[in-house]
Design an enzyme around this catalytic site. Structure first.
Site, PDB file in Angstrom:
ATOM      1  N   ILE A 154      47.732  22.122  22.527  1.00  0.00           N
ATOM      2  CA  ILE A 154      47.031  22.419  21.264  1.00  0.00           C
ATOM      3  C   ILE A 154      48.035  22.719  20.155  1.00  0.00           C
ATOM      4  O   ILE A 154      47.901  22.227  19.028  1.00  0.00           O
ATOM      5  CB  ILE A 154      46.027  23.581  21.455  1.00  0.00           C
ATOM      6  CG1 ILE A 154      44.959  23.169  22.487  1.00  0.00           C
ATOM      7  CG2 ILE A 154      45.379  23.959  20.126  1.00  0.00           C
ATOM      8  CD1 ILE A 154      44.033  24.291  22.927  1.00  0.00           C
ATOM      9  N   ASP A 173      58.183  29.072  21.552  1.00  0.00           N
ATOM     10  CA  ASP A 173      57.581  28.936  22.884  1.00  0.00           C
ATOM     11  C   ASP A 173      58.565  29.542  23.881  1.00  0.00           C
ATOM     12  O   ASP A 173      59.772  29.583  23.609  1.00  0.00           O
ATOM     13  CB  ASP A 173      57.330  27.440  23.214  1.00  0.00           C
ATOM     14  CG  ASP A 173      56.312  27.278  24.330  1.00  0.00           C
ATOM     15  OD1 ASP A 173      56.546  27.784  25.447  1.00  0.00           O
ATOM     16  OD2 ASP A 173      55.271  26.645  24.099  1.00  0.00           O
ATOM     17  N   GLU A 264      33.743  39.522  24.412  1.00  0.00           N
ATOM     18  CA  GLU A 264      32.822  38.507  23.903  1.00  0.00           C
ATOM     19  C   GLU A 264      31.499  38.615  24.633  1.00  0.00           C
ATOM     20  O   GLU A 264      31.472  38.753  25.855  1.00  0.00           O
ATOM     21  CB  GLU A 264      33.424  37.103  24.085  1.00  0.00           C
ATOM     22  CG  GLU A 264      34.615  36.872  23.170  1.00  0.00           C
ATOM     23  CD  GLU A 264      35.234  35.489  23.325  1.00  0.00           C
ATOM     24  OE1 GLU A 264      34.595  34.588  23.882  1.00  0.00           O
ATOM     25  OE2 GLU A 264      36.384  35.332  22.854  1.00  0.00           O
ATOM     26  N   HIS A 289      33.768  31.607  19.457  1.00  0.00           N
ATOM     27  CA  HIS A 289      34.464  30.867  20.526  1.00  0.00           C
ATOM     28  C   HIS A 289      33.981  29.400  20.576  1.00  0.00           C
ATOM     29  O   HIS A 289      33.487  28.937  21.599  1.00  0.00           O
ATOM     30  CB  HIS A 289      34.258  31.556  21.894  1.00  0.00           C
ATOM     31  CG  HIS A 289      35.335  31.195  22.887  1.00  0.00           C
ATOM     32  ND1 HIS A 289      35.806  32.086  23.815  1.00  0.00           N
ATOM     33  CD2 HIS A 289      36.014  30.037  23.109  1.00  0.00           C
ATOM     34  CE1 HIS A 289      36.730  31.493  24.559  1.00  0.00           C
ATOM     35  NE2 HIS A 289      36.873  30.255  24.142  1.00  0.00           N
ATOM     36  N   ILE A 290      34.165  28.720  19.433  1.00  0.00           N
ATOM     37  CA  ILE A 290      33.694  27.328  19.350  1.00  0.00           C
ATOM     38  C   ILE A 290      34.861  26.332  19.346  1.00  0.00           C
ATOM     39  O   ILE A 290      34.681  25.169  19.009  1.00  0.00           O
ATOM     40  CB  ILE A 290      32.823  27.095  18.095  1.00  0.00           C
ATOM     41  CG1 ILE A 290      33.568  27.517  16.806  1.00  0.00           C
ATOM     42  CG2 ILE A 290      31.488  27.807  18.226  1.00  0.00           C
ATOM     43  CD1 ILE A 290      32.893  27.052  15.522  1.00  0.00           C
ATOM     44  N   ALA A 292      36.492  24.574  21.501  1.00  0.00           N
ATOM     45  CA  ALA A 292      36.336  23.302  22.229  1.00  0.00           C
ATOM     46  C   ALA A 292      34.923  22.750  22.102  1.00  0.00           C
ATOM     47  O   ALA A 292      34.563  21.793  22.778  1.00  0.00           O
ATOM     48  CB  ALA A 292      36.665  23.515  23.697  1.00  0.00           C
TER      49      ALA A 292
HETATM   50  P1  NAD Z   1      49.126  24.744  27.183  1.00  0.00           P
HETATM   51  O1  NAD Z   1      49.301  25.281  28.555  1.00  0.00           O
HETATM   52  O2  NAD Z   1      49.251  23.266  26.970  1.00  0.00           O
HETATM   53  O3  NAD Z   1      50.166  25.459  26.199  1.00  0.00           O
HETATM   54  C1  NAD Z   1      50.425  26.824  26.194  1.00  0.00           C
HETATM   55  C2  NAD Z   1      51.862  27.022  25.741  1.00  0.00           C
HETATM   56  O4  NAD Z   1      52.080  28.423  25.564  1.00  0.00           O
HETATM   57  C3  NAD Z   1      52.914  26.530  26.762  1.00  0.00           C
HETATM   58  O5  NAD Z   1      53.823  25.641  26.136  1.00  0.00           O
HETATM   59  C4  NAD Z   1      53.577  27.813  27.217  1.00  0.00           C
HETATM   60  O6  NAD Z   1      54.954  27.646  27.557  1.00  0.00           O
HETATM   61  C5  NAD Z   1      53.412  28.700  26.007  1.00  0.00           C
HETATM   62  N1  NAD Z   1      53.569  30.130  26.264  1.00  0.00           N
HETATM   63  C6  NAD Z   1      53.189  30.846  27.352  1.00  0.00           C
HETATM   64  N2  NAD Z   1      53.491  32.147  27.179  1.00  0.00           N
HETATM   65  C7  NAD Z   1      54.060  32.248  25.948  1.00  0.00           C
HETATM   66  C8  NAD Z   1      54.586  33.332  25.211  1.00  0.00           C
HETATM   67  N3  NAD Z   1      54.588  34.575  25.685  1.00  0.00           N
HETATM   68  N4  NAD Z   1      55.096  33.064  23.987  1.00  0.00           N
HETATM   69  C9  NAD Z   1      55.145  31.808  23.488  1.00  0.00           C
HETATM   70  N5  NAD Z   1      54.665  30.745  24.161  1.00  0.00           N
HETATM   71  C10 NAD Z   1      54.124  30.967  25.369  1.00  0.00           C
HETATM   72  O7  NAD Z   1      47.711  25.273  26.690  1.00  0.00           O
HETATM   73  P2  NAD Z   1      46.800  24.696  25.504  1.00  0.00           P
HETATM   74  O8  NAD Z   1      45.933  23.622  26.046  1.00  0.00           O
HETATM   75  O9  NAD Z   1      47.656  24.404  24.336  1.00  0.00           O
HETATM   76  O10 NAD Z   1      45.866  25.969  25.239  1.00  0.00           O
HETATM   77  C11 NAD Z   1      46.388  27.147  24.637  1.00  0.00           C
HETATM   78  C12 NAD Z   1      45.363  28.259  24.650  1.00  0.00           C
HETATM   79  O11 NAD Z   1      44.170  27.871  23.991  1.00  0.00           O
HETATM   80  C13 NAD Z   1      44.913  28.732  26.028  1.00  0.00           C
HETATM   81  O12 NAD Z   1      44.885  30.141  25.990  1.00  0.00           O
HETATM   82  C14 NAD Z   1      43.501  28.309  26.157  1.00  0.00           C
HETATM   83  O13 NAD Z   1      42.791  29.181  26.974  1.00  0.00           O
HETATM   84  C15 NAD Z   1      43.053  28.388  24.705  1.00  0.00           C
HETATM   85  N6  NAD Z   1      41.892  27.542  24.414  1.00  0.00           N
HETATM   86  C16 NAD Z   1      40.905  28.059  23.628  1.00  0.00           C
HETATM   87  C17 NAD Z   1      39.794  27.285  23.318  1.00  0.00           C
HETATM   88  C18 NAD Z   1      38.695  27.819  22.437  1.00  0.00           C
HETATM   89  O14 NAD Z   1      37.557  27.444  22.643  1.00  0.00           O
HETATM   90  N7  NAD Z   1      38.976  28.630  21.453  1.00  0.00           N
HETATM   91  C19 NAD Z   1      39.705  25.978  23.821  1.00  0.00           C
HETATM   92  C20 NAD Z   1      40.731  25.482  24.592  1.00  0.00           C
HETATM   93  C21 NAD Z   1      41.840  26.273  24.896  1.00  0.00           C
END
Ligand code: NAD
Length: 317
Positions: A154, A173, A264, A289-290, A292
């Site tokens: 993301i 990261d 939530e 929480h929308i 996705a």
């Molecule tokens: P991803 O696993 O592809 O990427 C996460 C990144 O965060 C990785 O590159 C990882 O190395 C990095 N990371 C981990 N700990 C860290 C830290 N302490 N500091 C800096 N970087 C760190 O995940 P993604 O698909 O990009 O999703 C990211 C987040 O979004 C997840 O928490 C997921 O649950 C959330 N999400 C939320 C929704 C929503 O509806 N709002 C939808 C999808 C995902």
């Protein structure tokens, strides 16, 4: 493994998931409103359990899941499943990391624009019969510094979108950010403190883990610019909300847009969260929480999960 497996779907998922699994001979119980008590009672009858975000699969449930081979999350984060308990029992836990990238990254753009131009407030005041033009002097995203914490699927997608809006991207990261990607979007890699102290907009895209719980606390807010906006579409618990309320009320930052919260409510329940102090602050924009929640993201995630389940049952993966 035979395809004659029974599947419990515990949350509302795109119908395509049901269709594909049924066409492959799996028997589906679709129970999008099922309660935790009912899951504990029934889980022993199923080979595969599918959830989205509403249902939490606890160790206690897993202890009763005597036949279960796969637990699937039609989404990204696995923090609503006790993955360790599942693995200890030899249950495969799968998710759909690909589904949400675009949907979440686009929501972040919408939230940044809403913060910059106060679009929700403009609409609210017009509904009250006002014409608040003179109070709505905004800022532009173009030329501003966007700090992205977590450059996974993301975070990277957001960087590409933001680049198209002529924003400058700073990234942090815990794992190395590939050089070809940094060149592509002109991203400057920094440590987290430099990012927090120099960005105009800060967007978080890290998973919820022990090390990211309250990653953003009082000390981190004190490093941010007074004009900074933060956007959280990852998990509520990565921000200490007490410290956030303080930072917003004391003018330590300019505003926040939050798609996720520390607490939530169940999606079918009333939003008690709306009565909470944070959601009522004038410099906060909330969405329930929308991230996705687009037709495209849900269909993609459902397809990915259906395919993974079939591949596992066929012994391919
Ligand atoms: P991803 O696993 O592809 O990427 C996460 C990144 O965060 C990785 O590159 C990882 O190395 C990095 N990371 C981990 N700990 C860290 C830290 N302490 N500091 C800096 N970087 C760190 O995940 P993604 O698909 O990009 O999703 C990211 C987040 O979004 C997840 O928490 C997921 O649950 C959330 N999400 C939320 C929704 C929503 O509806 N709002 C939808 C999808 C995902």
């Amino acid at each position: 493994m035979s395809m004659n497996q029974s599947v419990l779907i515990c949350d509302q998922v795109a119908p395509i998931l049901n269709d594909i699994l049924q066409k492959n001979g799996l028997k589906i119980s679709y129970e999008p409103e099922i309660s935790p008590e009912q899951i504990k009672e029934k889980i022993g009858n199923f080979d595969i359990v599918i959830v989205r975000s509403r249902t939490k699969i606890t160790k206690e449930m897993i202890d009763s899941a005597s036949k279960c081979k796969i637990i699937a999350r039609v989404g990204v984060g696995l923090d609503n499943i006790d993955v360790d308990a599942a693995k200890a029992k030899g249950i495969r836990v799968i998710n759909a990391v690909e589904g949400a990238m675009n949907a979440v990254a686009e929501l972040v753009l919408g939230l940044m624009l809403s913060l910059a131009r106060e679009i929700p407030r403009a609409d609210r005041e017009i509904r009250l019969g006002k014409w608040p033009k003179k109070n709505l002097m905004g800022i532009e995203l173009s030329g501003k510094y966007l700090g992205i914490v977590g450059l996974g699927n993301i975070g990277k997608k957001l960087a590409r979108h933001a680049r198209a809006l002529n924003m400058n991207i700073i990234g942090y990261d815990v794992i190395p950010i590939p050089d070809d990607f940094t060149r592509e979007v002109g991203l400057v890699k920094t440590d987290i403190d430099t990012l927090l102290s120099s960005a105009d907009f800060i967007s978080f895209h890290v998973p919820l883990t022990e090390s990211t719980y309250h990653l953003v606390n009082k000390e981190k807010f004190s490093k941010m610019k007074k004009t900074a906006y933060i956007i959280n579409t990852s998990r509520g618990e990565i921000i200490d909300e007490v410290a956030l309320i303080h930072a917003l009320k004391e003018g330590k930052i300019a505003g926040a847009a939050l798609d996720v919260r520390e607490e939530e409510p169940d999606p079918s329940a009333d939003a008690a969260v709306a009565k909470n102090e944070l959601a009522q602050l004038t410099n906060v924009i909330s969405t329930p929480h929308i991230g996705a929640q687009t037709k495209e993201a849900q269909a993609l995630a459902a397809n990915v999960i259906a395919e993974k389940i079939i591949m596992i049952l066929r012994g391919v993966i």
